[in-house]
Design an enzyme around this catalytic site. Structure first.
Site, PDB file in Angstrom:
ATOM      1  N   THR A   1       0.839  -1.211   0.000  1.00  0.00           N
ATOM      2  CA  THR A   1       0.000   0.000   0.000  1.00  0.00           C
ATOM      3  C   THR A   1       0.871   1.258   0.000  1.00  0.00           C
ATOM      4  O   THR A   1       0.722   2.144  -0.845  1.00  0.00           O
ATOM      5  CB  THR A   1      -0.913   0.007   1.253  1.00  0.00           C
ATOM      6  OG1 THR A   1      -1.687  -1.186   1.252  1.00  0.00           O
ATOM      7  CG2 THR A   1      -1.830   1.208   1.278  1.00  0.00           C
TER       8      THR A   1
ATOM      9  N   LYS B   1       2.900   4.018  18.462  1.00  0.00           N
ATOM     10  CA  LYS B   1       3.040   5.433  18.065  1.00  0.00           C
ATOM     11  C   LYS B   1       3.210   6.320  19.301  1.00  0.00           C
ATOM     12  O   LYS B   1       4.013   7.258  19.301  1.00  0.00           O
ATOM     13  CB  LYS B   1       1.816   5.860  17.260  1.00  0.00           C
ATOM     14  CG  LYS B   1       1.725   5.152  15.912  1.00  0.00           C
ATOM     15  CD  LYS B   1       0.350   5.338  15.287  1.00  0.00           C
ATOM     16  CE  LYS B   1       0.230   4.576  13.981  1.00  0.00           C
ATOM     17  NZ  LYS B   1      -1.159   4.459  13.525  1.00  0.00           N
TER      18      LYS B   1
ATOM     19  N   ASP C   1      -1.008  -0.869  17.970  1.00  0.00           N
ATOM     20  CA  ASP C   1      -0.480   0.081  16.982  1.00  0.00           C
ATOM     21  C   ASP C   1      -0.446   1.500  17.561  1.00  0.00           C
ATOM     22  O   ASP C   1       0.561   2.210  17.446  1.00  0.00           O
ATOM     23  CB  ASP C   1      -1.341   0.026  15.709  1.00  0.00           C
ATOM     24  CG  ASP C   1      -0.882   1.019  14.671  1.00  0.00           C
ATOM     25  OD1 ASP C   1       0.164   0.790  14.050  1.00  0.00           O
ATOM     26  OD2 ASP C   1      -1.551   2.072  14.519  1.00  0.00           O
TER      27      ASP C   1
ATOM     28  N   GLY D   1      -6.950  -0.066   2.748  1.00  0.00           N
ATOM     29  CA  GLY D   1      -5.498  -0.035   2.990  1.00  0.00           C
ATOM     30  C   GLY D   1      -5.123   0.650   4.290  1.00  0.00           C
ATOM     31  O   GLY D   1      -3.980   1.037   4.482  1.00  0.00           O
TER      32      GLY D   1
ATOM     33  N   GLY E   1       0.149   9.045  10.092  1.00  0.00           N
ATOM     34  CA  GLY E   1       0.068   9.175   8.629  1.00  0.00           C
ATOM     35  C   GLY E   1       0.490  10.525   8.099  1.00  0.00           C
ATOM     36  O   GLY E   1       1.663  10.899   8.201  1.00  0.00           O
TER      37      GLY E   1
ATOM     38  N   GLU F   1       8.640  10.144   9.899  1.00  0.00           N
ATOM     39  CA  GLU F   1       7.419  10.971   9.905  1.00  0.00           C
ATOM     40  C   GLU F   1       6.181  10.126   9.603  1.00  0.00           C
ATOM     41  O   GLU F   1       5.110  10.339  10.178  1.00  0.00           O
ATOM     42  CB  GLU F   1       7.571  12.077   8.850  1.00  0.00           C
ATOM     43  CG  GLU F   1       6.507  13.130   8.887  1.00  0.00           C
ATOM     44  CD  GLU F   1       6.484  13.898  10.213  1.00  0.00           C
ATOM     45  OE1 GLU F   1       7.368  14.705  10.437  1.00  0.00           O
ATOM     46  OE2 GLU F   1       5.552  13.653  11.019  1.00  0.00           O
TER      47      GLU F   1
ATOM     48  N   ILE G   1      -0.072  13.570   9.102  1.00  0.00           N
ATOM     49  CA  ILE G   1       0.108  14.732   9.999  1.00  0.00           C
ATOM     50  C   ILE G   1       1.609  14.872  10.304  1.00  0.00           C
ATOM     51  O   ILE G   1       2.226  13.922  10.774  1.00  0.00           O
ATOM     52  CB  ILE G   1      -0.631  14.538  11.341  1.00  0.00           C
ATOM     53  CG1 ILE G   1      -2.101  14.200  11.108  1.00  0.00           C
ATOM     54  CG2 ILE G   1      -0.480  15.758  12.230  1.00  0.00           C
ATOM     55  CD1 ILE G   1      -2.868  13.884  12.403  1.00  0.00           C
TER      56      ILE G   1
HETATM   57  P1  NAP Z   1       1.650  -4.000   2.860  1.00  0.00           P
HETATM   58  O1  NAP Z   1       0.658  -3.417   1.919  1.00  0.00           O
HETATM   59  O2  NAP Z   1       1.347  -5.299   3.512  1.00  0.00           O
HETATM   60  O3  NAP Z   1       3.045  -4.108   2.081  1.00  0.00           O
HETATM   61  C1  NAP Z   1       4.149  -4.787   2.601  1.00  0.00           C
HETATM   62  C2  NAP Z   1       5.186  -4.904   1.506  1.00  0.00           C
HETATM   63  O4  NAP Z   1       6.327  -5.560   2.052  1.00  0.00           O
HETATM   64  C3  NAP Z   1       4.734  -5.757   0.307  1.00  0.00           C
HETATM   65  O5  NAP Z   1       5.144  -5.153  -0.885  1.00  0.00           O
HETATM   66  C4  NAP Z   1       5.482  -7.082   0.496  1.00  0.00           C
HETATM   67  O6  NAP Z   1       5.831  -7.739  -0.715  1.00  0.00           O
HETATM   68  C5  NAP Z   1       6.760  -6.573   1.152  1.00  0.00           C
HETATM   69  N1  NAP Z   1       7.457  -7.628   1.874  1.00  0.00           N
HETATM   70  C6  NAP Z   1       6.967  -8.481   2.769  1.00  0.00           C
HETATM   71  N2  NAP Z   1       7.941  -9.329   3.184  1.00  0.00           N
HETATM   72  C7  NAP Z   1       9.062  -8.962   2.523  1.00  0.00           C
HETATM   73  C8  NAP Z   1      10.392  -9.451   2.507  1.00  0.00           C
HETATM   74  N3  NAP Z   1      10.761 -10.488   3.236  1.00  0.00           N
HETATM   75  N4  NAP Z   1      11.273  -8.850   1.674  1.00  0.00           N
HETATM   76  C9  NAP Z   1      10.917  -7.796   0.912  1.00  0.00           C
HETATM   77  N5  NAP Z   1       9.666  -7.288   0.891  1.00  0.00           N
HETATM   78  C10 NAP Z   1       8.758  -7.882   1.692  1.00  0.00           C
HETATM   79  O7  NAP Z   1       1.966  -2.971   4.033  1.00  0.00           O
HETATM   80  P2  NAP Z   1       1.740  -1.385   4.065  1.00  0.00           P
HETATM   81  O8  NAP Z   1       0.337  -1.090   4.494  1.00  0.00           O
HETATM   82  O9  NAP Z   1       2.281  -0.767   2.831  1.00  0.00           O
HETATM   83  O10 NAP Z   1       2.649  -0.995   5.333  1.00  0.00           O
HETATM   84  C11 NAP Z   1       4.050  -0.893   5.232  1.00  0.00           C
HETATM   85  C12 NAP Z   1       4.588  -0.203   6.487  1.00  0.00           C
HETATM   86  O11 NAP Z   1       3.985   1.089   6.597  1.00  0.00           O
HETATM   87  C13 NAP Z   1       4.252  -0.915   7.802  1.00  0.00           C
HETATM   88  O12 NAP Z   1       5.298  -0.705   8.707  1.00  0.00           O
HETATM   89  C14 NAP Z   1       3.014  -0.180   8.293  1.00  0.00           C
HETATM   90  O13 NAP Z   1       2.860  -0.248   9.688  1.00  0.00           O
HETATM   91  C15 NAP Z   1       3.350   1.227   7.877  1.00  0.00           C
HETATM   92  N6  NAP Z   1       2.218   2.128   7.697  1.00  0.00           N
HETATM   93  C16 NAP Z   1       1.162   1.783   6.930  1.00  0.00           C
HETATM   94  C17 NAP Z   1       0.114   2.668   6.752  1.00  0.00           C
HETATM   95  C18 NAP Z   1      -1.100   2.340   5.947  1.00  0.00           C
HETATM   96  O14 NAP Z   1      -2.035   3.143   5.954  1.00  0.00           O
HETATM   97  N7  NAP Z   1      -1.124   1.229   5.234  1.00  0.00           N
HETATM   98  C19 NAP Z   1       0.182   3.937   7.370  1.00  0.00           C
HETATM   99  C20 NAP Z   1       1.297   4.264   8.152  1.00  0.00           C
HETATM  100  C21 NAP Z   1       2.312   3.348   8.297  1.00  0.00           C
HETATM  101  P3  NAP Z   1       4.722  -8.290  -1.757  1.00  0.00           P
HETATM  102  O15 NAP Z   1       4.068  -7.069  -2.318  1.00  0.00           O
HETATM  103  O16 NAP Z   1       5.502  -9.035  -2.768  1.00  0.00           O
HETATM  104  O17 NAP Z   1       3.785  -9.129  -0.957  1.00  0.00           O
HETATM  105  N1  HSE Z   2      -2.996   0.752  10.681  1.00  0.00           N
HETATM  106  C1  HSE Z   2      -2.631   2.078  11.002  1.00  0.00           C
HETATM  107  C2  HSE Z   2      -3.868   2.884  11.365  1.00  0.00           C
HETATM  108  C3  HSE Z   2      -1.928   2.683   9.816  1.00  0.00           C
HETATM  109  O1  HSE Z   2      -4.977   2.424  11.093  1.00  0.00           O
HETATM  110  O2  HSE Z   2      -3.727   3.963  11.938  1.00  0.00           O
HETATM  111  C4  HSE Z   2      -1.331   4.011  10.114  1.00  0.00           C
HETATM  112  O3  HSE Z   2      -0.240   3.891  10.960  1.00  0.00           O
END
Ligand code: NAP
Ligand code: HSE
Length: 432
Positions: A14, A207, A203, A189, A136, A131, A138
């Site tokens: 995502t 934070k 979570d 997402g 997110g 950040e 902010i």
């Molecule tokens: P996600 O959609 O599950 O994406 C995870 C990615 O990591 C995928 O591309 C996956 O590969 C890859 N991956 C998993 N295992 C791996 C490995 N061993 N080697 C290399 N790549 C690997 O997660 P996301 O929502 O983008 O979140 C990513 C980070 O951002 C997390 O720390 C989350 O807490 C943080 N975050 C997310 C949000 C949100 O709104 N989603 C907001 C703030 C922070 P594949 O694509 O091939 O499966």
């Molecule tokens: N899963 C987290 C949330 C993503 O819902 O706030 C942002 O860190």
């Protein structure tokens, strides 16, 4: 124009895909504003064959993200895999040990290993941008580390998880059930790979640990955050809260006092008219009380591809401009132990809901327990009438010692006429 910032992007989910697209779509804007080009030179994800709708022809693909962190010619590794252990941790350790900066959205990683990683960064004069890890879109890390740098913050609190705020809002506004709204949050997402972390408060706790470290100059310490999630909040509680003039919000609260730092995440009732009570959906908000600024309230989208990718770019812009700040605001040697306070024994007001048998004498039993524990009630409600069947009885208390209310709850649970585990929610009066 400065030298390009060469990025190795780890994770194309995502957030990773959104970062990839932003860097390609806004390259001219970034060059103009940052004085340097941001260029992705290498990427890694789990599955090379996955359909991603990204043009990866001009970048090196690595099956092994740790190898990429070590050997690619990037000067910054952007970690967007997630998880406090395993590949995310090893990628960051490898990047810092081989002289690269890191940017990450991974609060779980930093809340647990933030101190050790910051030490590695300090030793190699590298930086950790995070950040995107808190709230997110902010810019709250920048707010604390830069904009509010003059202030001694005594207390901060906020809505720090978009998924749980989205769930509580949709349950209230649309009368939808918990499971349906959670599925929507996953589809949009917002949710973590393991949505349990969103729902059980972990979570938000991750934070809060990072904000506490920055605001109070302490080592980040997730283990001293007391955490409770929203899985016990029912539609019934949301309706009663509304009737009583409150909203239920999952709040992270950090206070510093003479006995130490107190950090908690739990569902709270707050008066409907407060700005924080009206922060709905996927939005997050954080309130600080600065000694010079007075109250500050920041609000914005707390999850989702766009807001999170925007925060990742903000960290890359710092590197392009040559700005490297200490991870937690002061050099690592100056960080103090948080000295976690013991159980929260402060007085407070509470909402209590009992499901009781509708028969004579039940109120008398409840009242006897309240008298024994010296708990003074502010209001009591029983709206429905169903002789011989379960009905909700709702009470709000005046200021009461938390230990006393806990004892009263234990005693309520042991009554034959109380048919479910009593529900208790703190009524917070936090100002903003
Ligand atoms: P996600 O959609 O599950 O994406 C995870 C990615 O990591 C995928 O591309 C996956 O590969 C890859 N991956 C998993 N295992 C791996 C490995 N061993 N080697 C290399 N790549 C690997 O997660 P996301 O929502 O983008 O979140 C990513 C980070 O951002 C997390 O720390 C989350 O807490 C943080 N975050 C997310 C949000 C949100 O709104 N989603 C907001 C703030 C922070 P594949 O694509 O091939 O499966
Ligand atoms: N899963 C987290 C949330 C993503 O819902 O706030 C942002 O860190």
């Amino acid at each position: 124009m400065n030298n390009p910032i060469k990025v190795a992007l780890c994770g194309l989910g995502t957030v990773g895909s959104a970062v990839f697209r932003l860097i390609n779509d806004k390259s001219e804007l970034f060059k103009r504003r940052f004085g340097a080009e941001i260029k992705i030179v290498a990427v890694s994800a789990r599955d090379k064959c996955k359909e991603r709708d990204l043009c990866l022809n001009d970048v090196a693909w690595f099956d092994d993200a740790i190898e990429m962190a070590e050997v690619s010619d990037a000067n910054v590794v952007v970690e967007l895999v997630g998880g406090s252990e395993g590949v995310a941790l090893e990628v960051c350790q490898t990047a810092l040990s081989t002289g690269k900066d890191i940017v990450t959205a991974n609060k779980a990683l930093l809340a647990v290993h933030g101190f050790d990683l910051a030490k590695l960064a300090d030793e190699g004069s590298r930086s950790i941008g995070y950040e995107a890890a808190v709230a997110g879109g902010i810019p709250v890390i920048k707010a604390l580390r830069e904009g509010l740098v003059c202030n001694e913050v005594q207390r901060l609190y906020g809505i720090l998880n978009g998924t749980s705020n989205f769930i509580l809002t949709e349950m209230r506004n649309k009368g939808l059930d918990f499971e349906t709204v959670l599925k929507d949050a996953q589809m949009l997402g917002y949710a973590e790979a393991d949505p349990e972390f969103d729902i059980n408060g972990v979570d938000a706790g991750h934070k809060l640990a990072l904000l506490t470290a920055l605001a109070f100059e302490t080592k980040p310490d997730f283990s001293s955050v007391s955490v409770e999630g929203i899985s016990n909040i029912s539609e019934l509680d949301i309706r009663f809260a509304d009737e009583l003039g409150y909203r239920i919000k999952l709040l992270g609260i950090a206070r510093r006092g003479p006995e130490g730092t107190q950090q908690s995440v739990r569902p709270c009732m707050i008066p409907k008219e407060l700005p924080m009570a009206n922060v709905d959906g996927v939005f997050n908000a954080i309130a600080f009380q600065g000694d010079d600024t007075g109250p500050v309230l920041l609000e914005g989208r707390g999850a989702g591809a766009g807001p999170t990718a925007s925060a990742v770019i903000a960290d890359l812009s710092d590197l392009a401009r040559g700005l490297r700040l200490p991870t937690f605001g002061v050099p690592i040697k100056k960080l103090k132990l948080g000295n976690p306070a013991l159980e929260d024994t402060a007085v407070g007001r509470f909402y209590v809901r009992l499901m009781v048998l509708d028969r004579p004498g039940v109120f008398a039993e409840v009242a006897a327990i309240l008298r024994e524990q010296d708990v003074s009630m502010e209001a009591i409600l029983q709206r429905t009438r169903a002789p011989g069947a379960p009905v909700p009885v709702v009470m709000t208390t005046h200021e009461v010692n938390q230990l006393a209310i806990k004892k009263a709850i234990d005693q309520f649970s042991s009554l034959d006429t109380v048919l479910e585990e009593p529900r208790i929610i703190k009524i917070e009066n936090l100002g903003l």
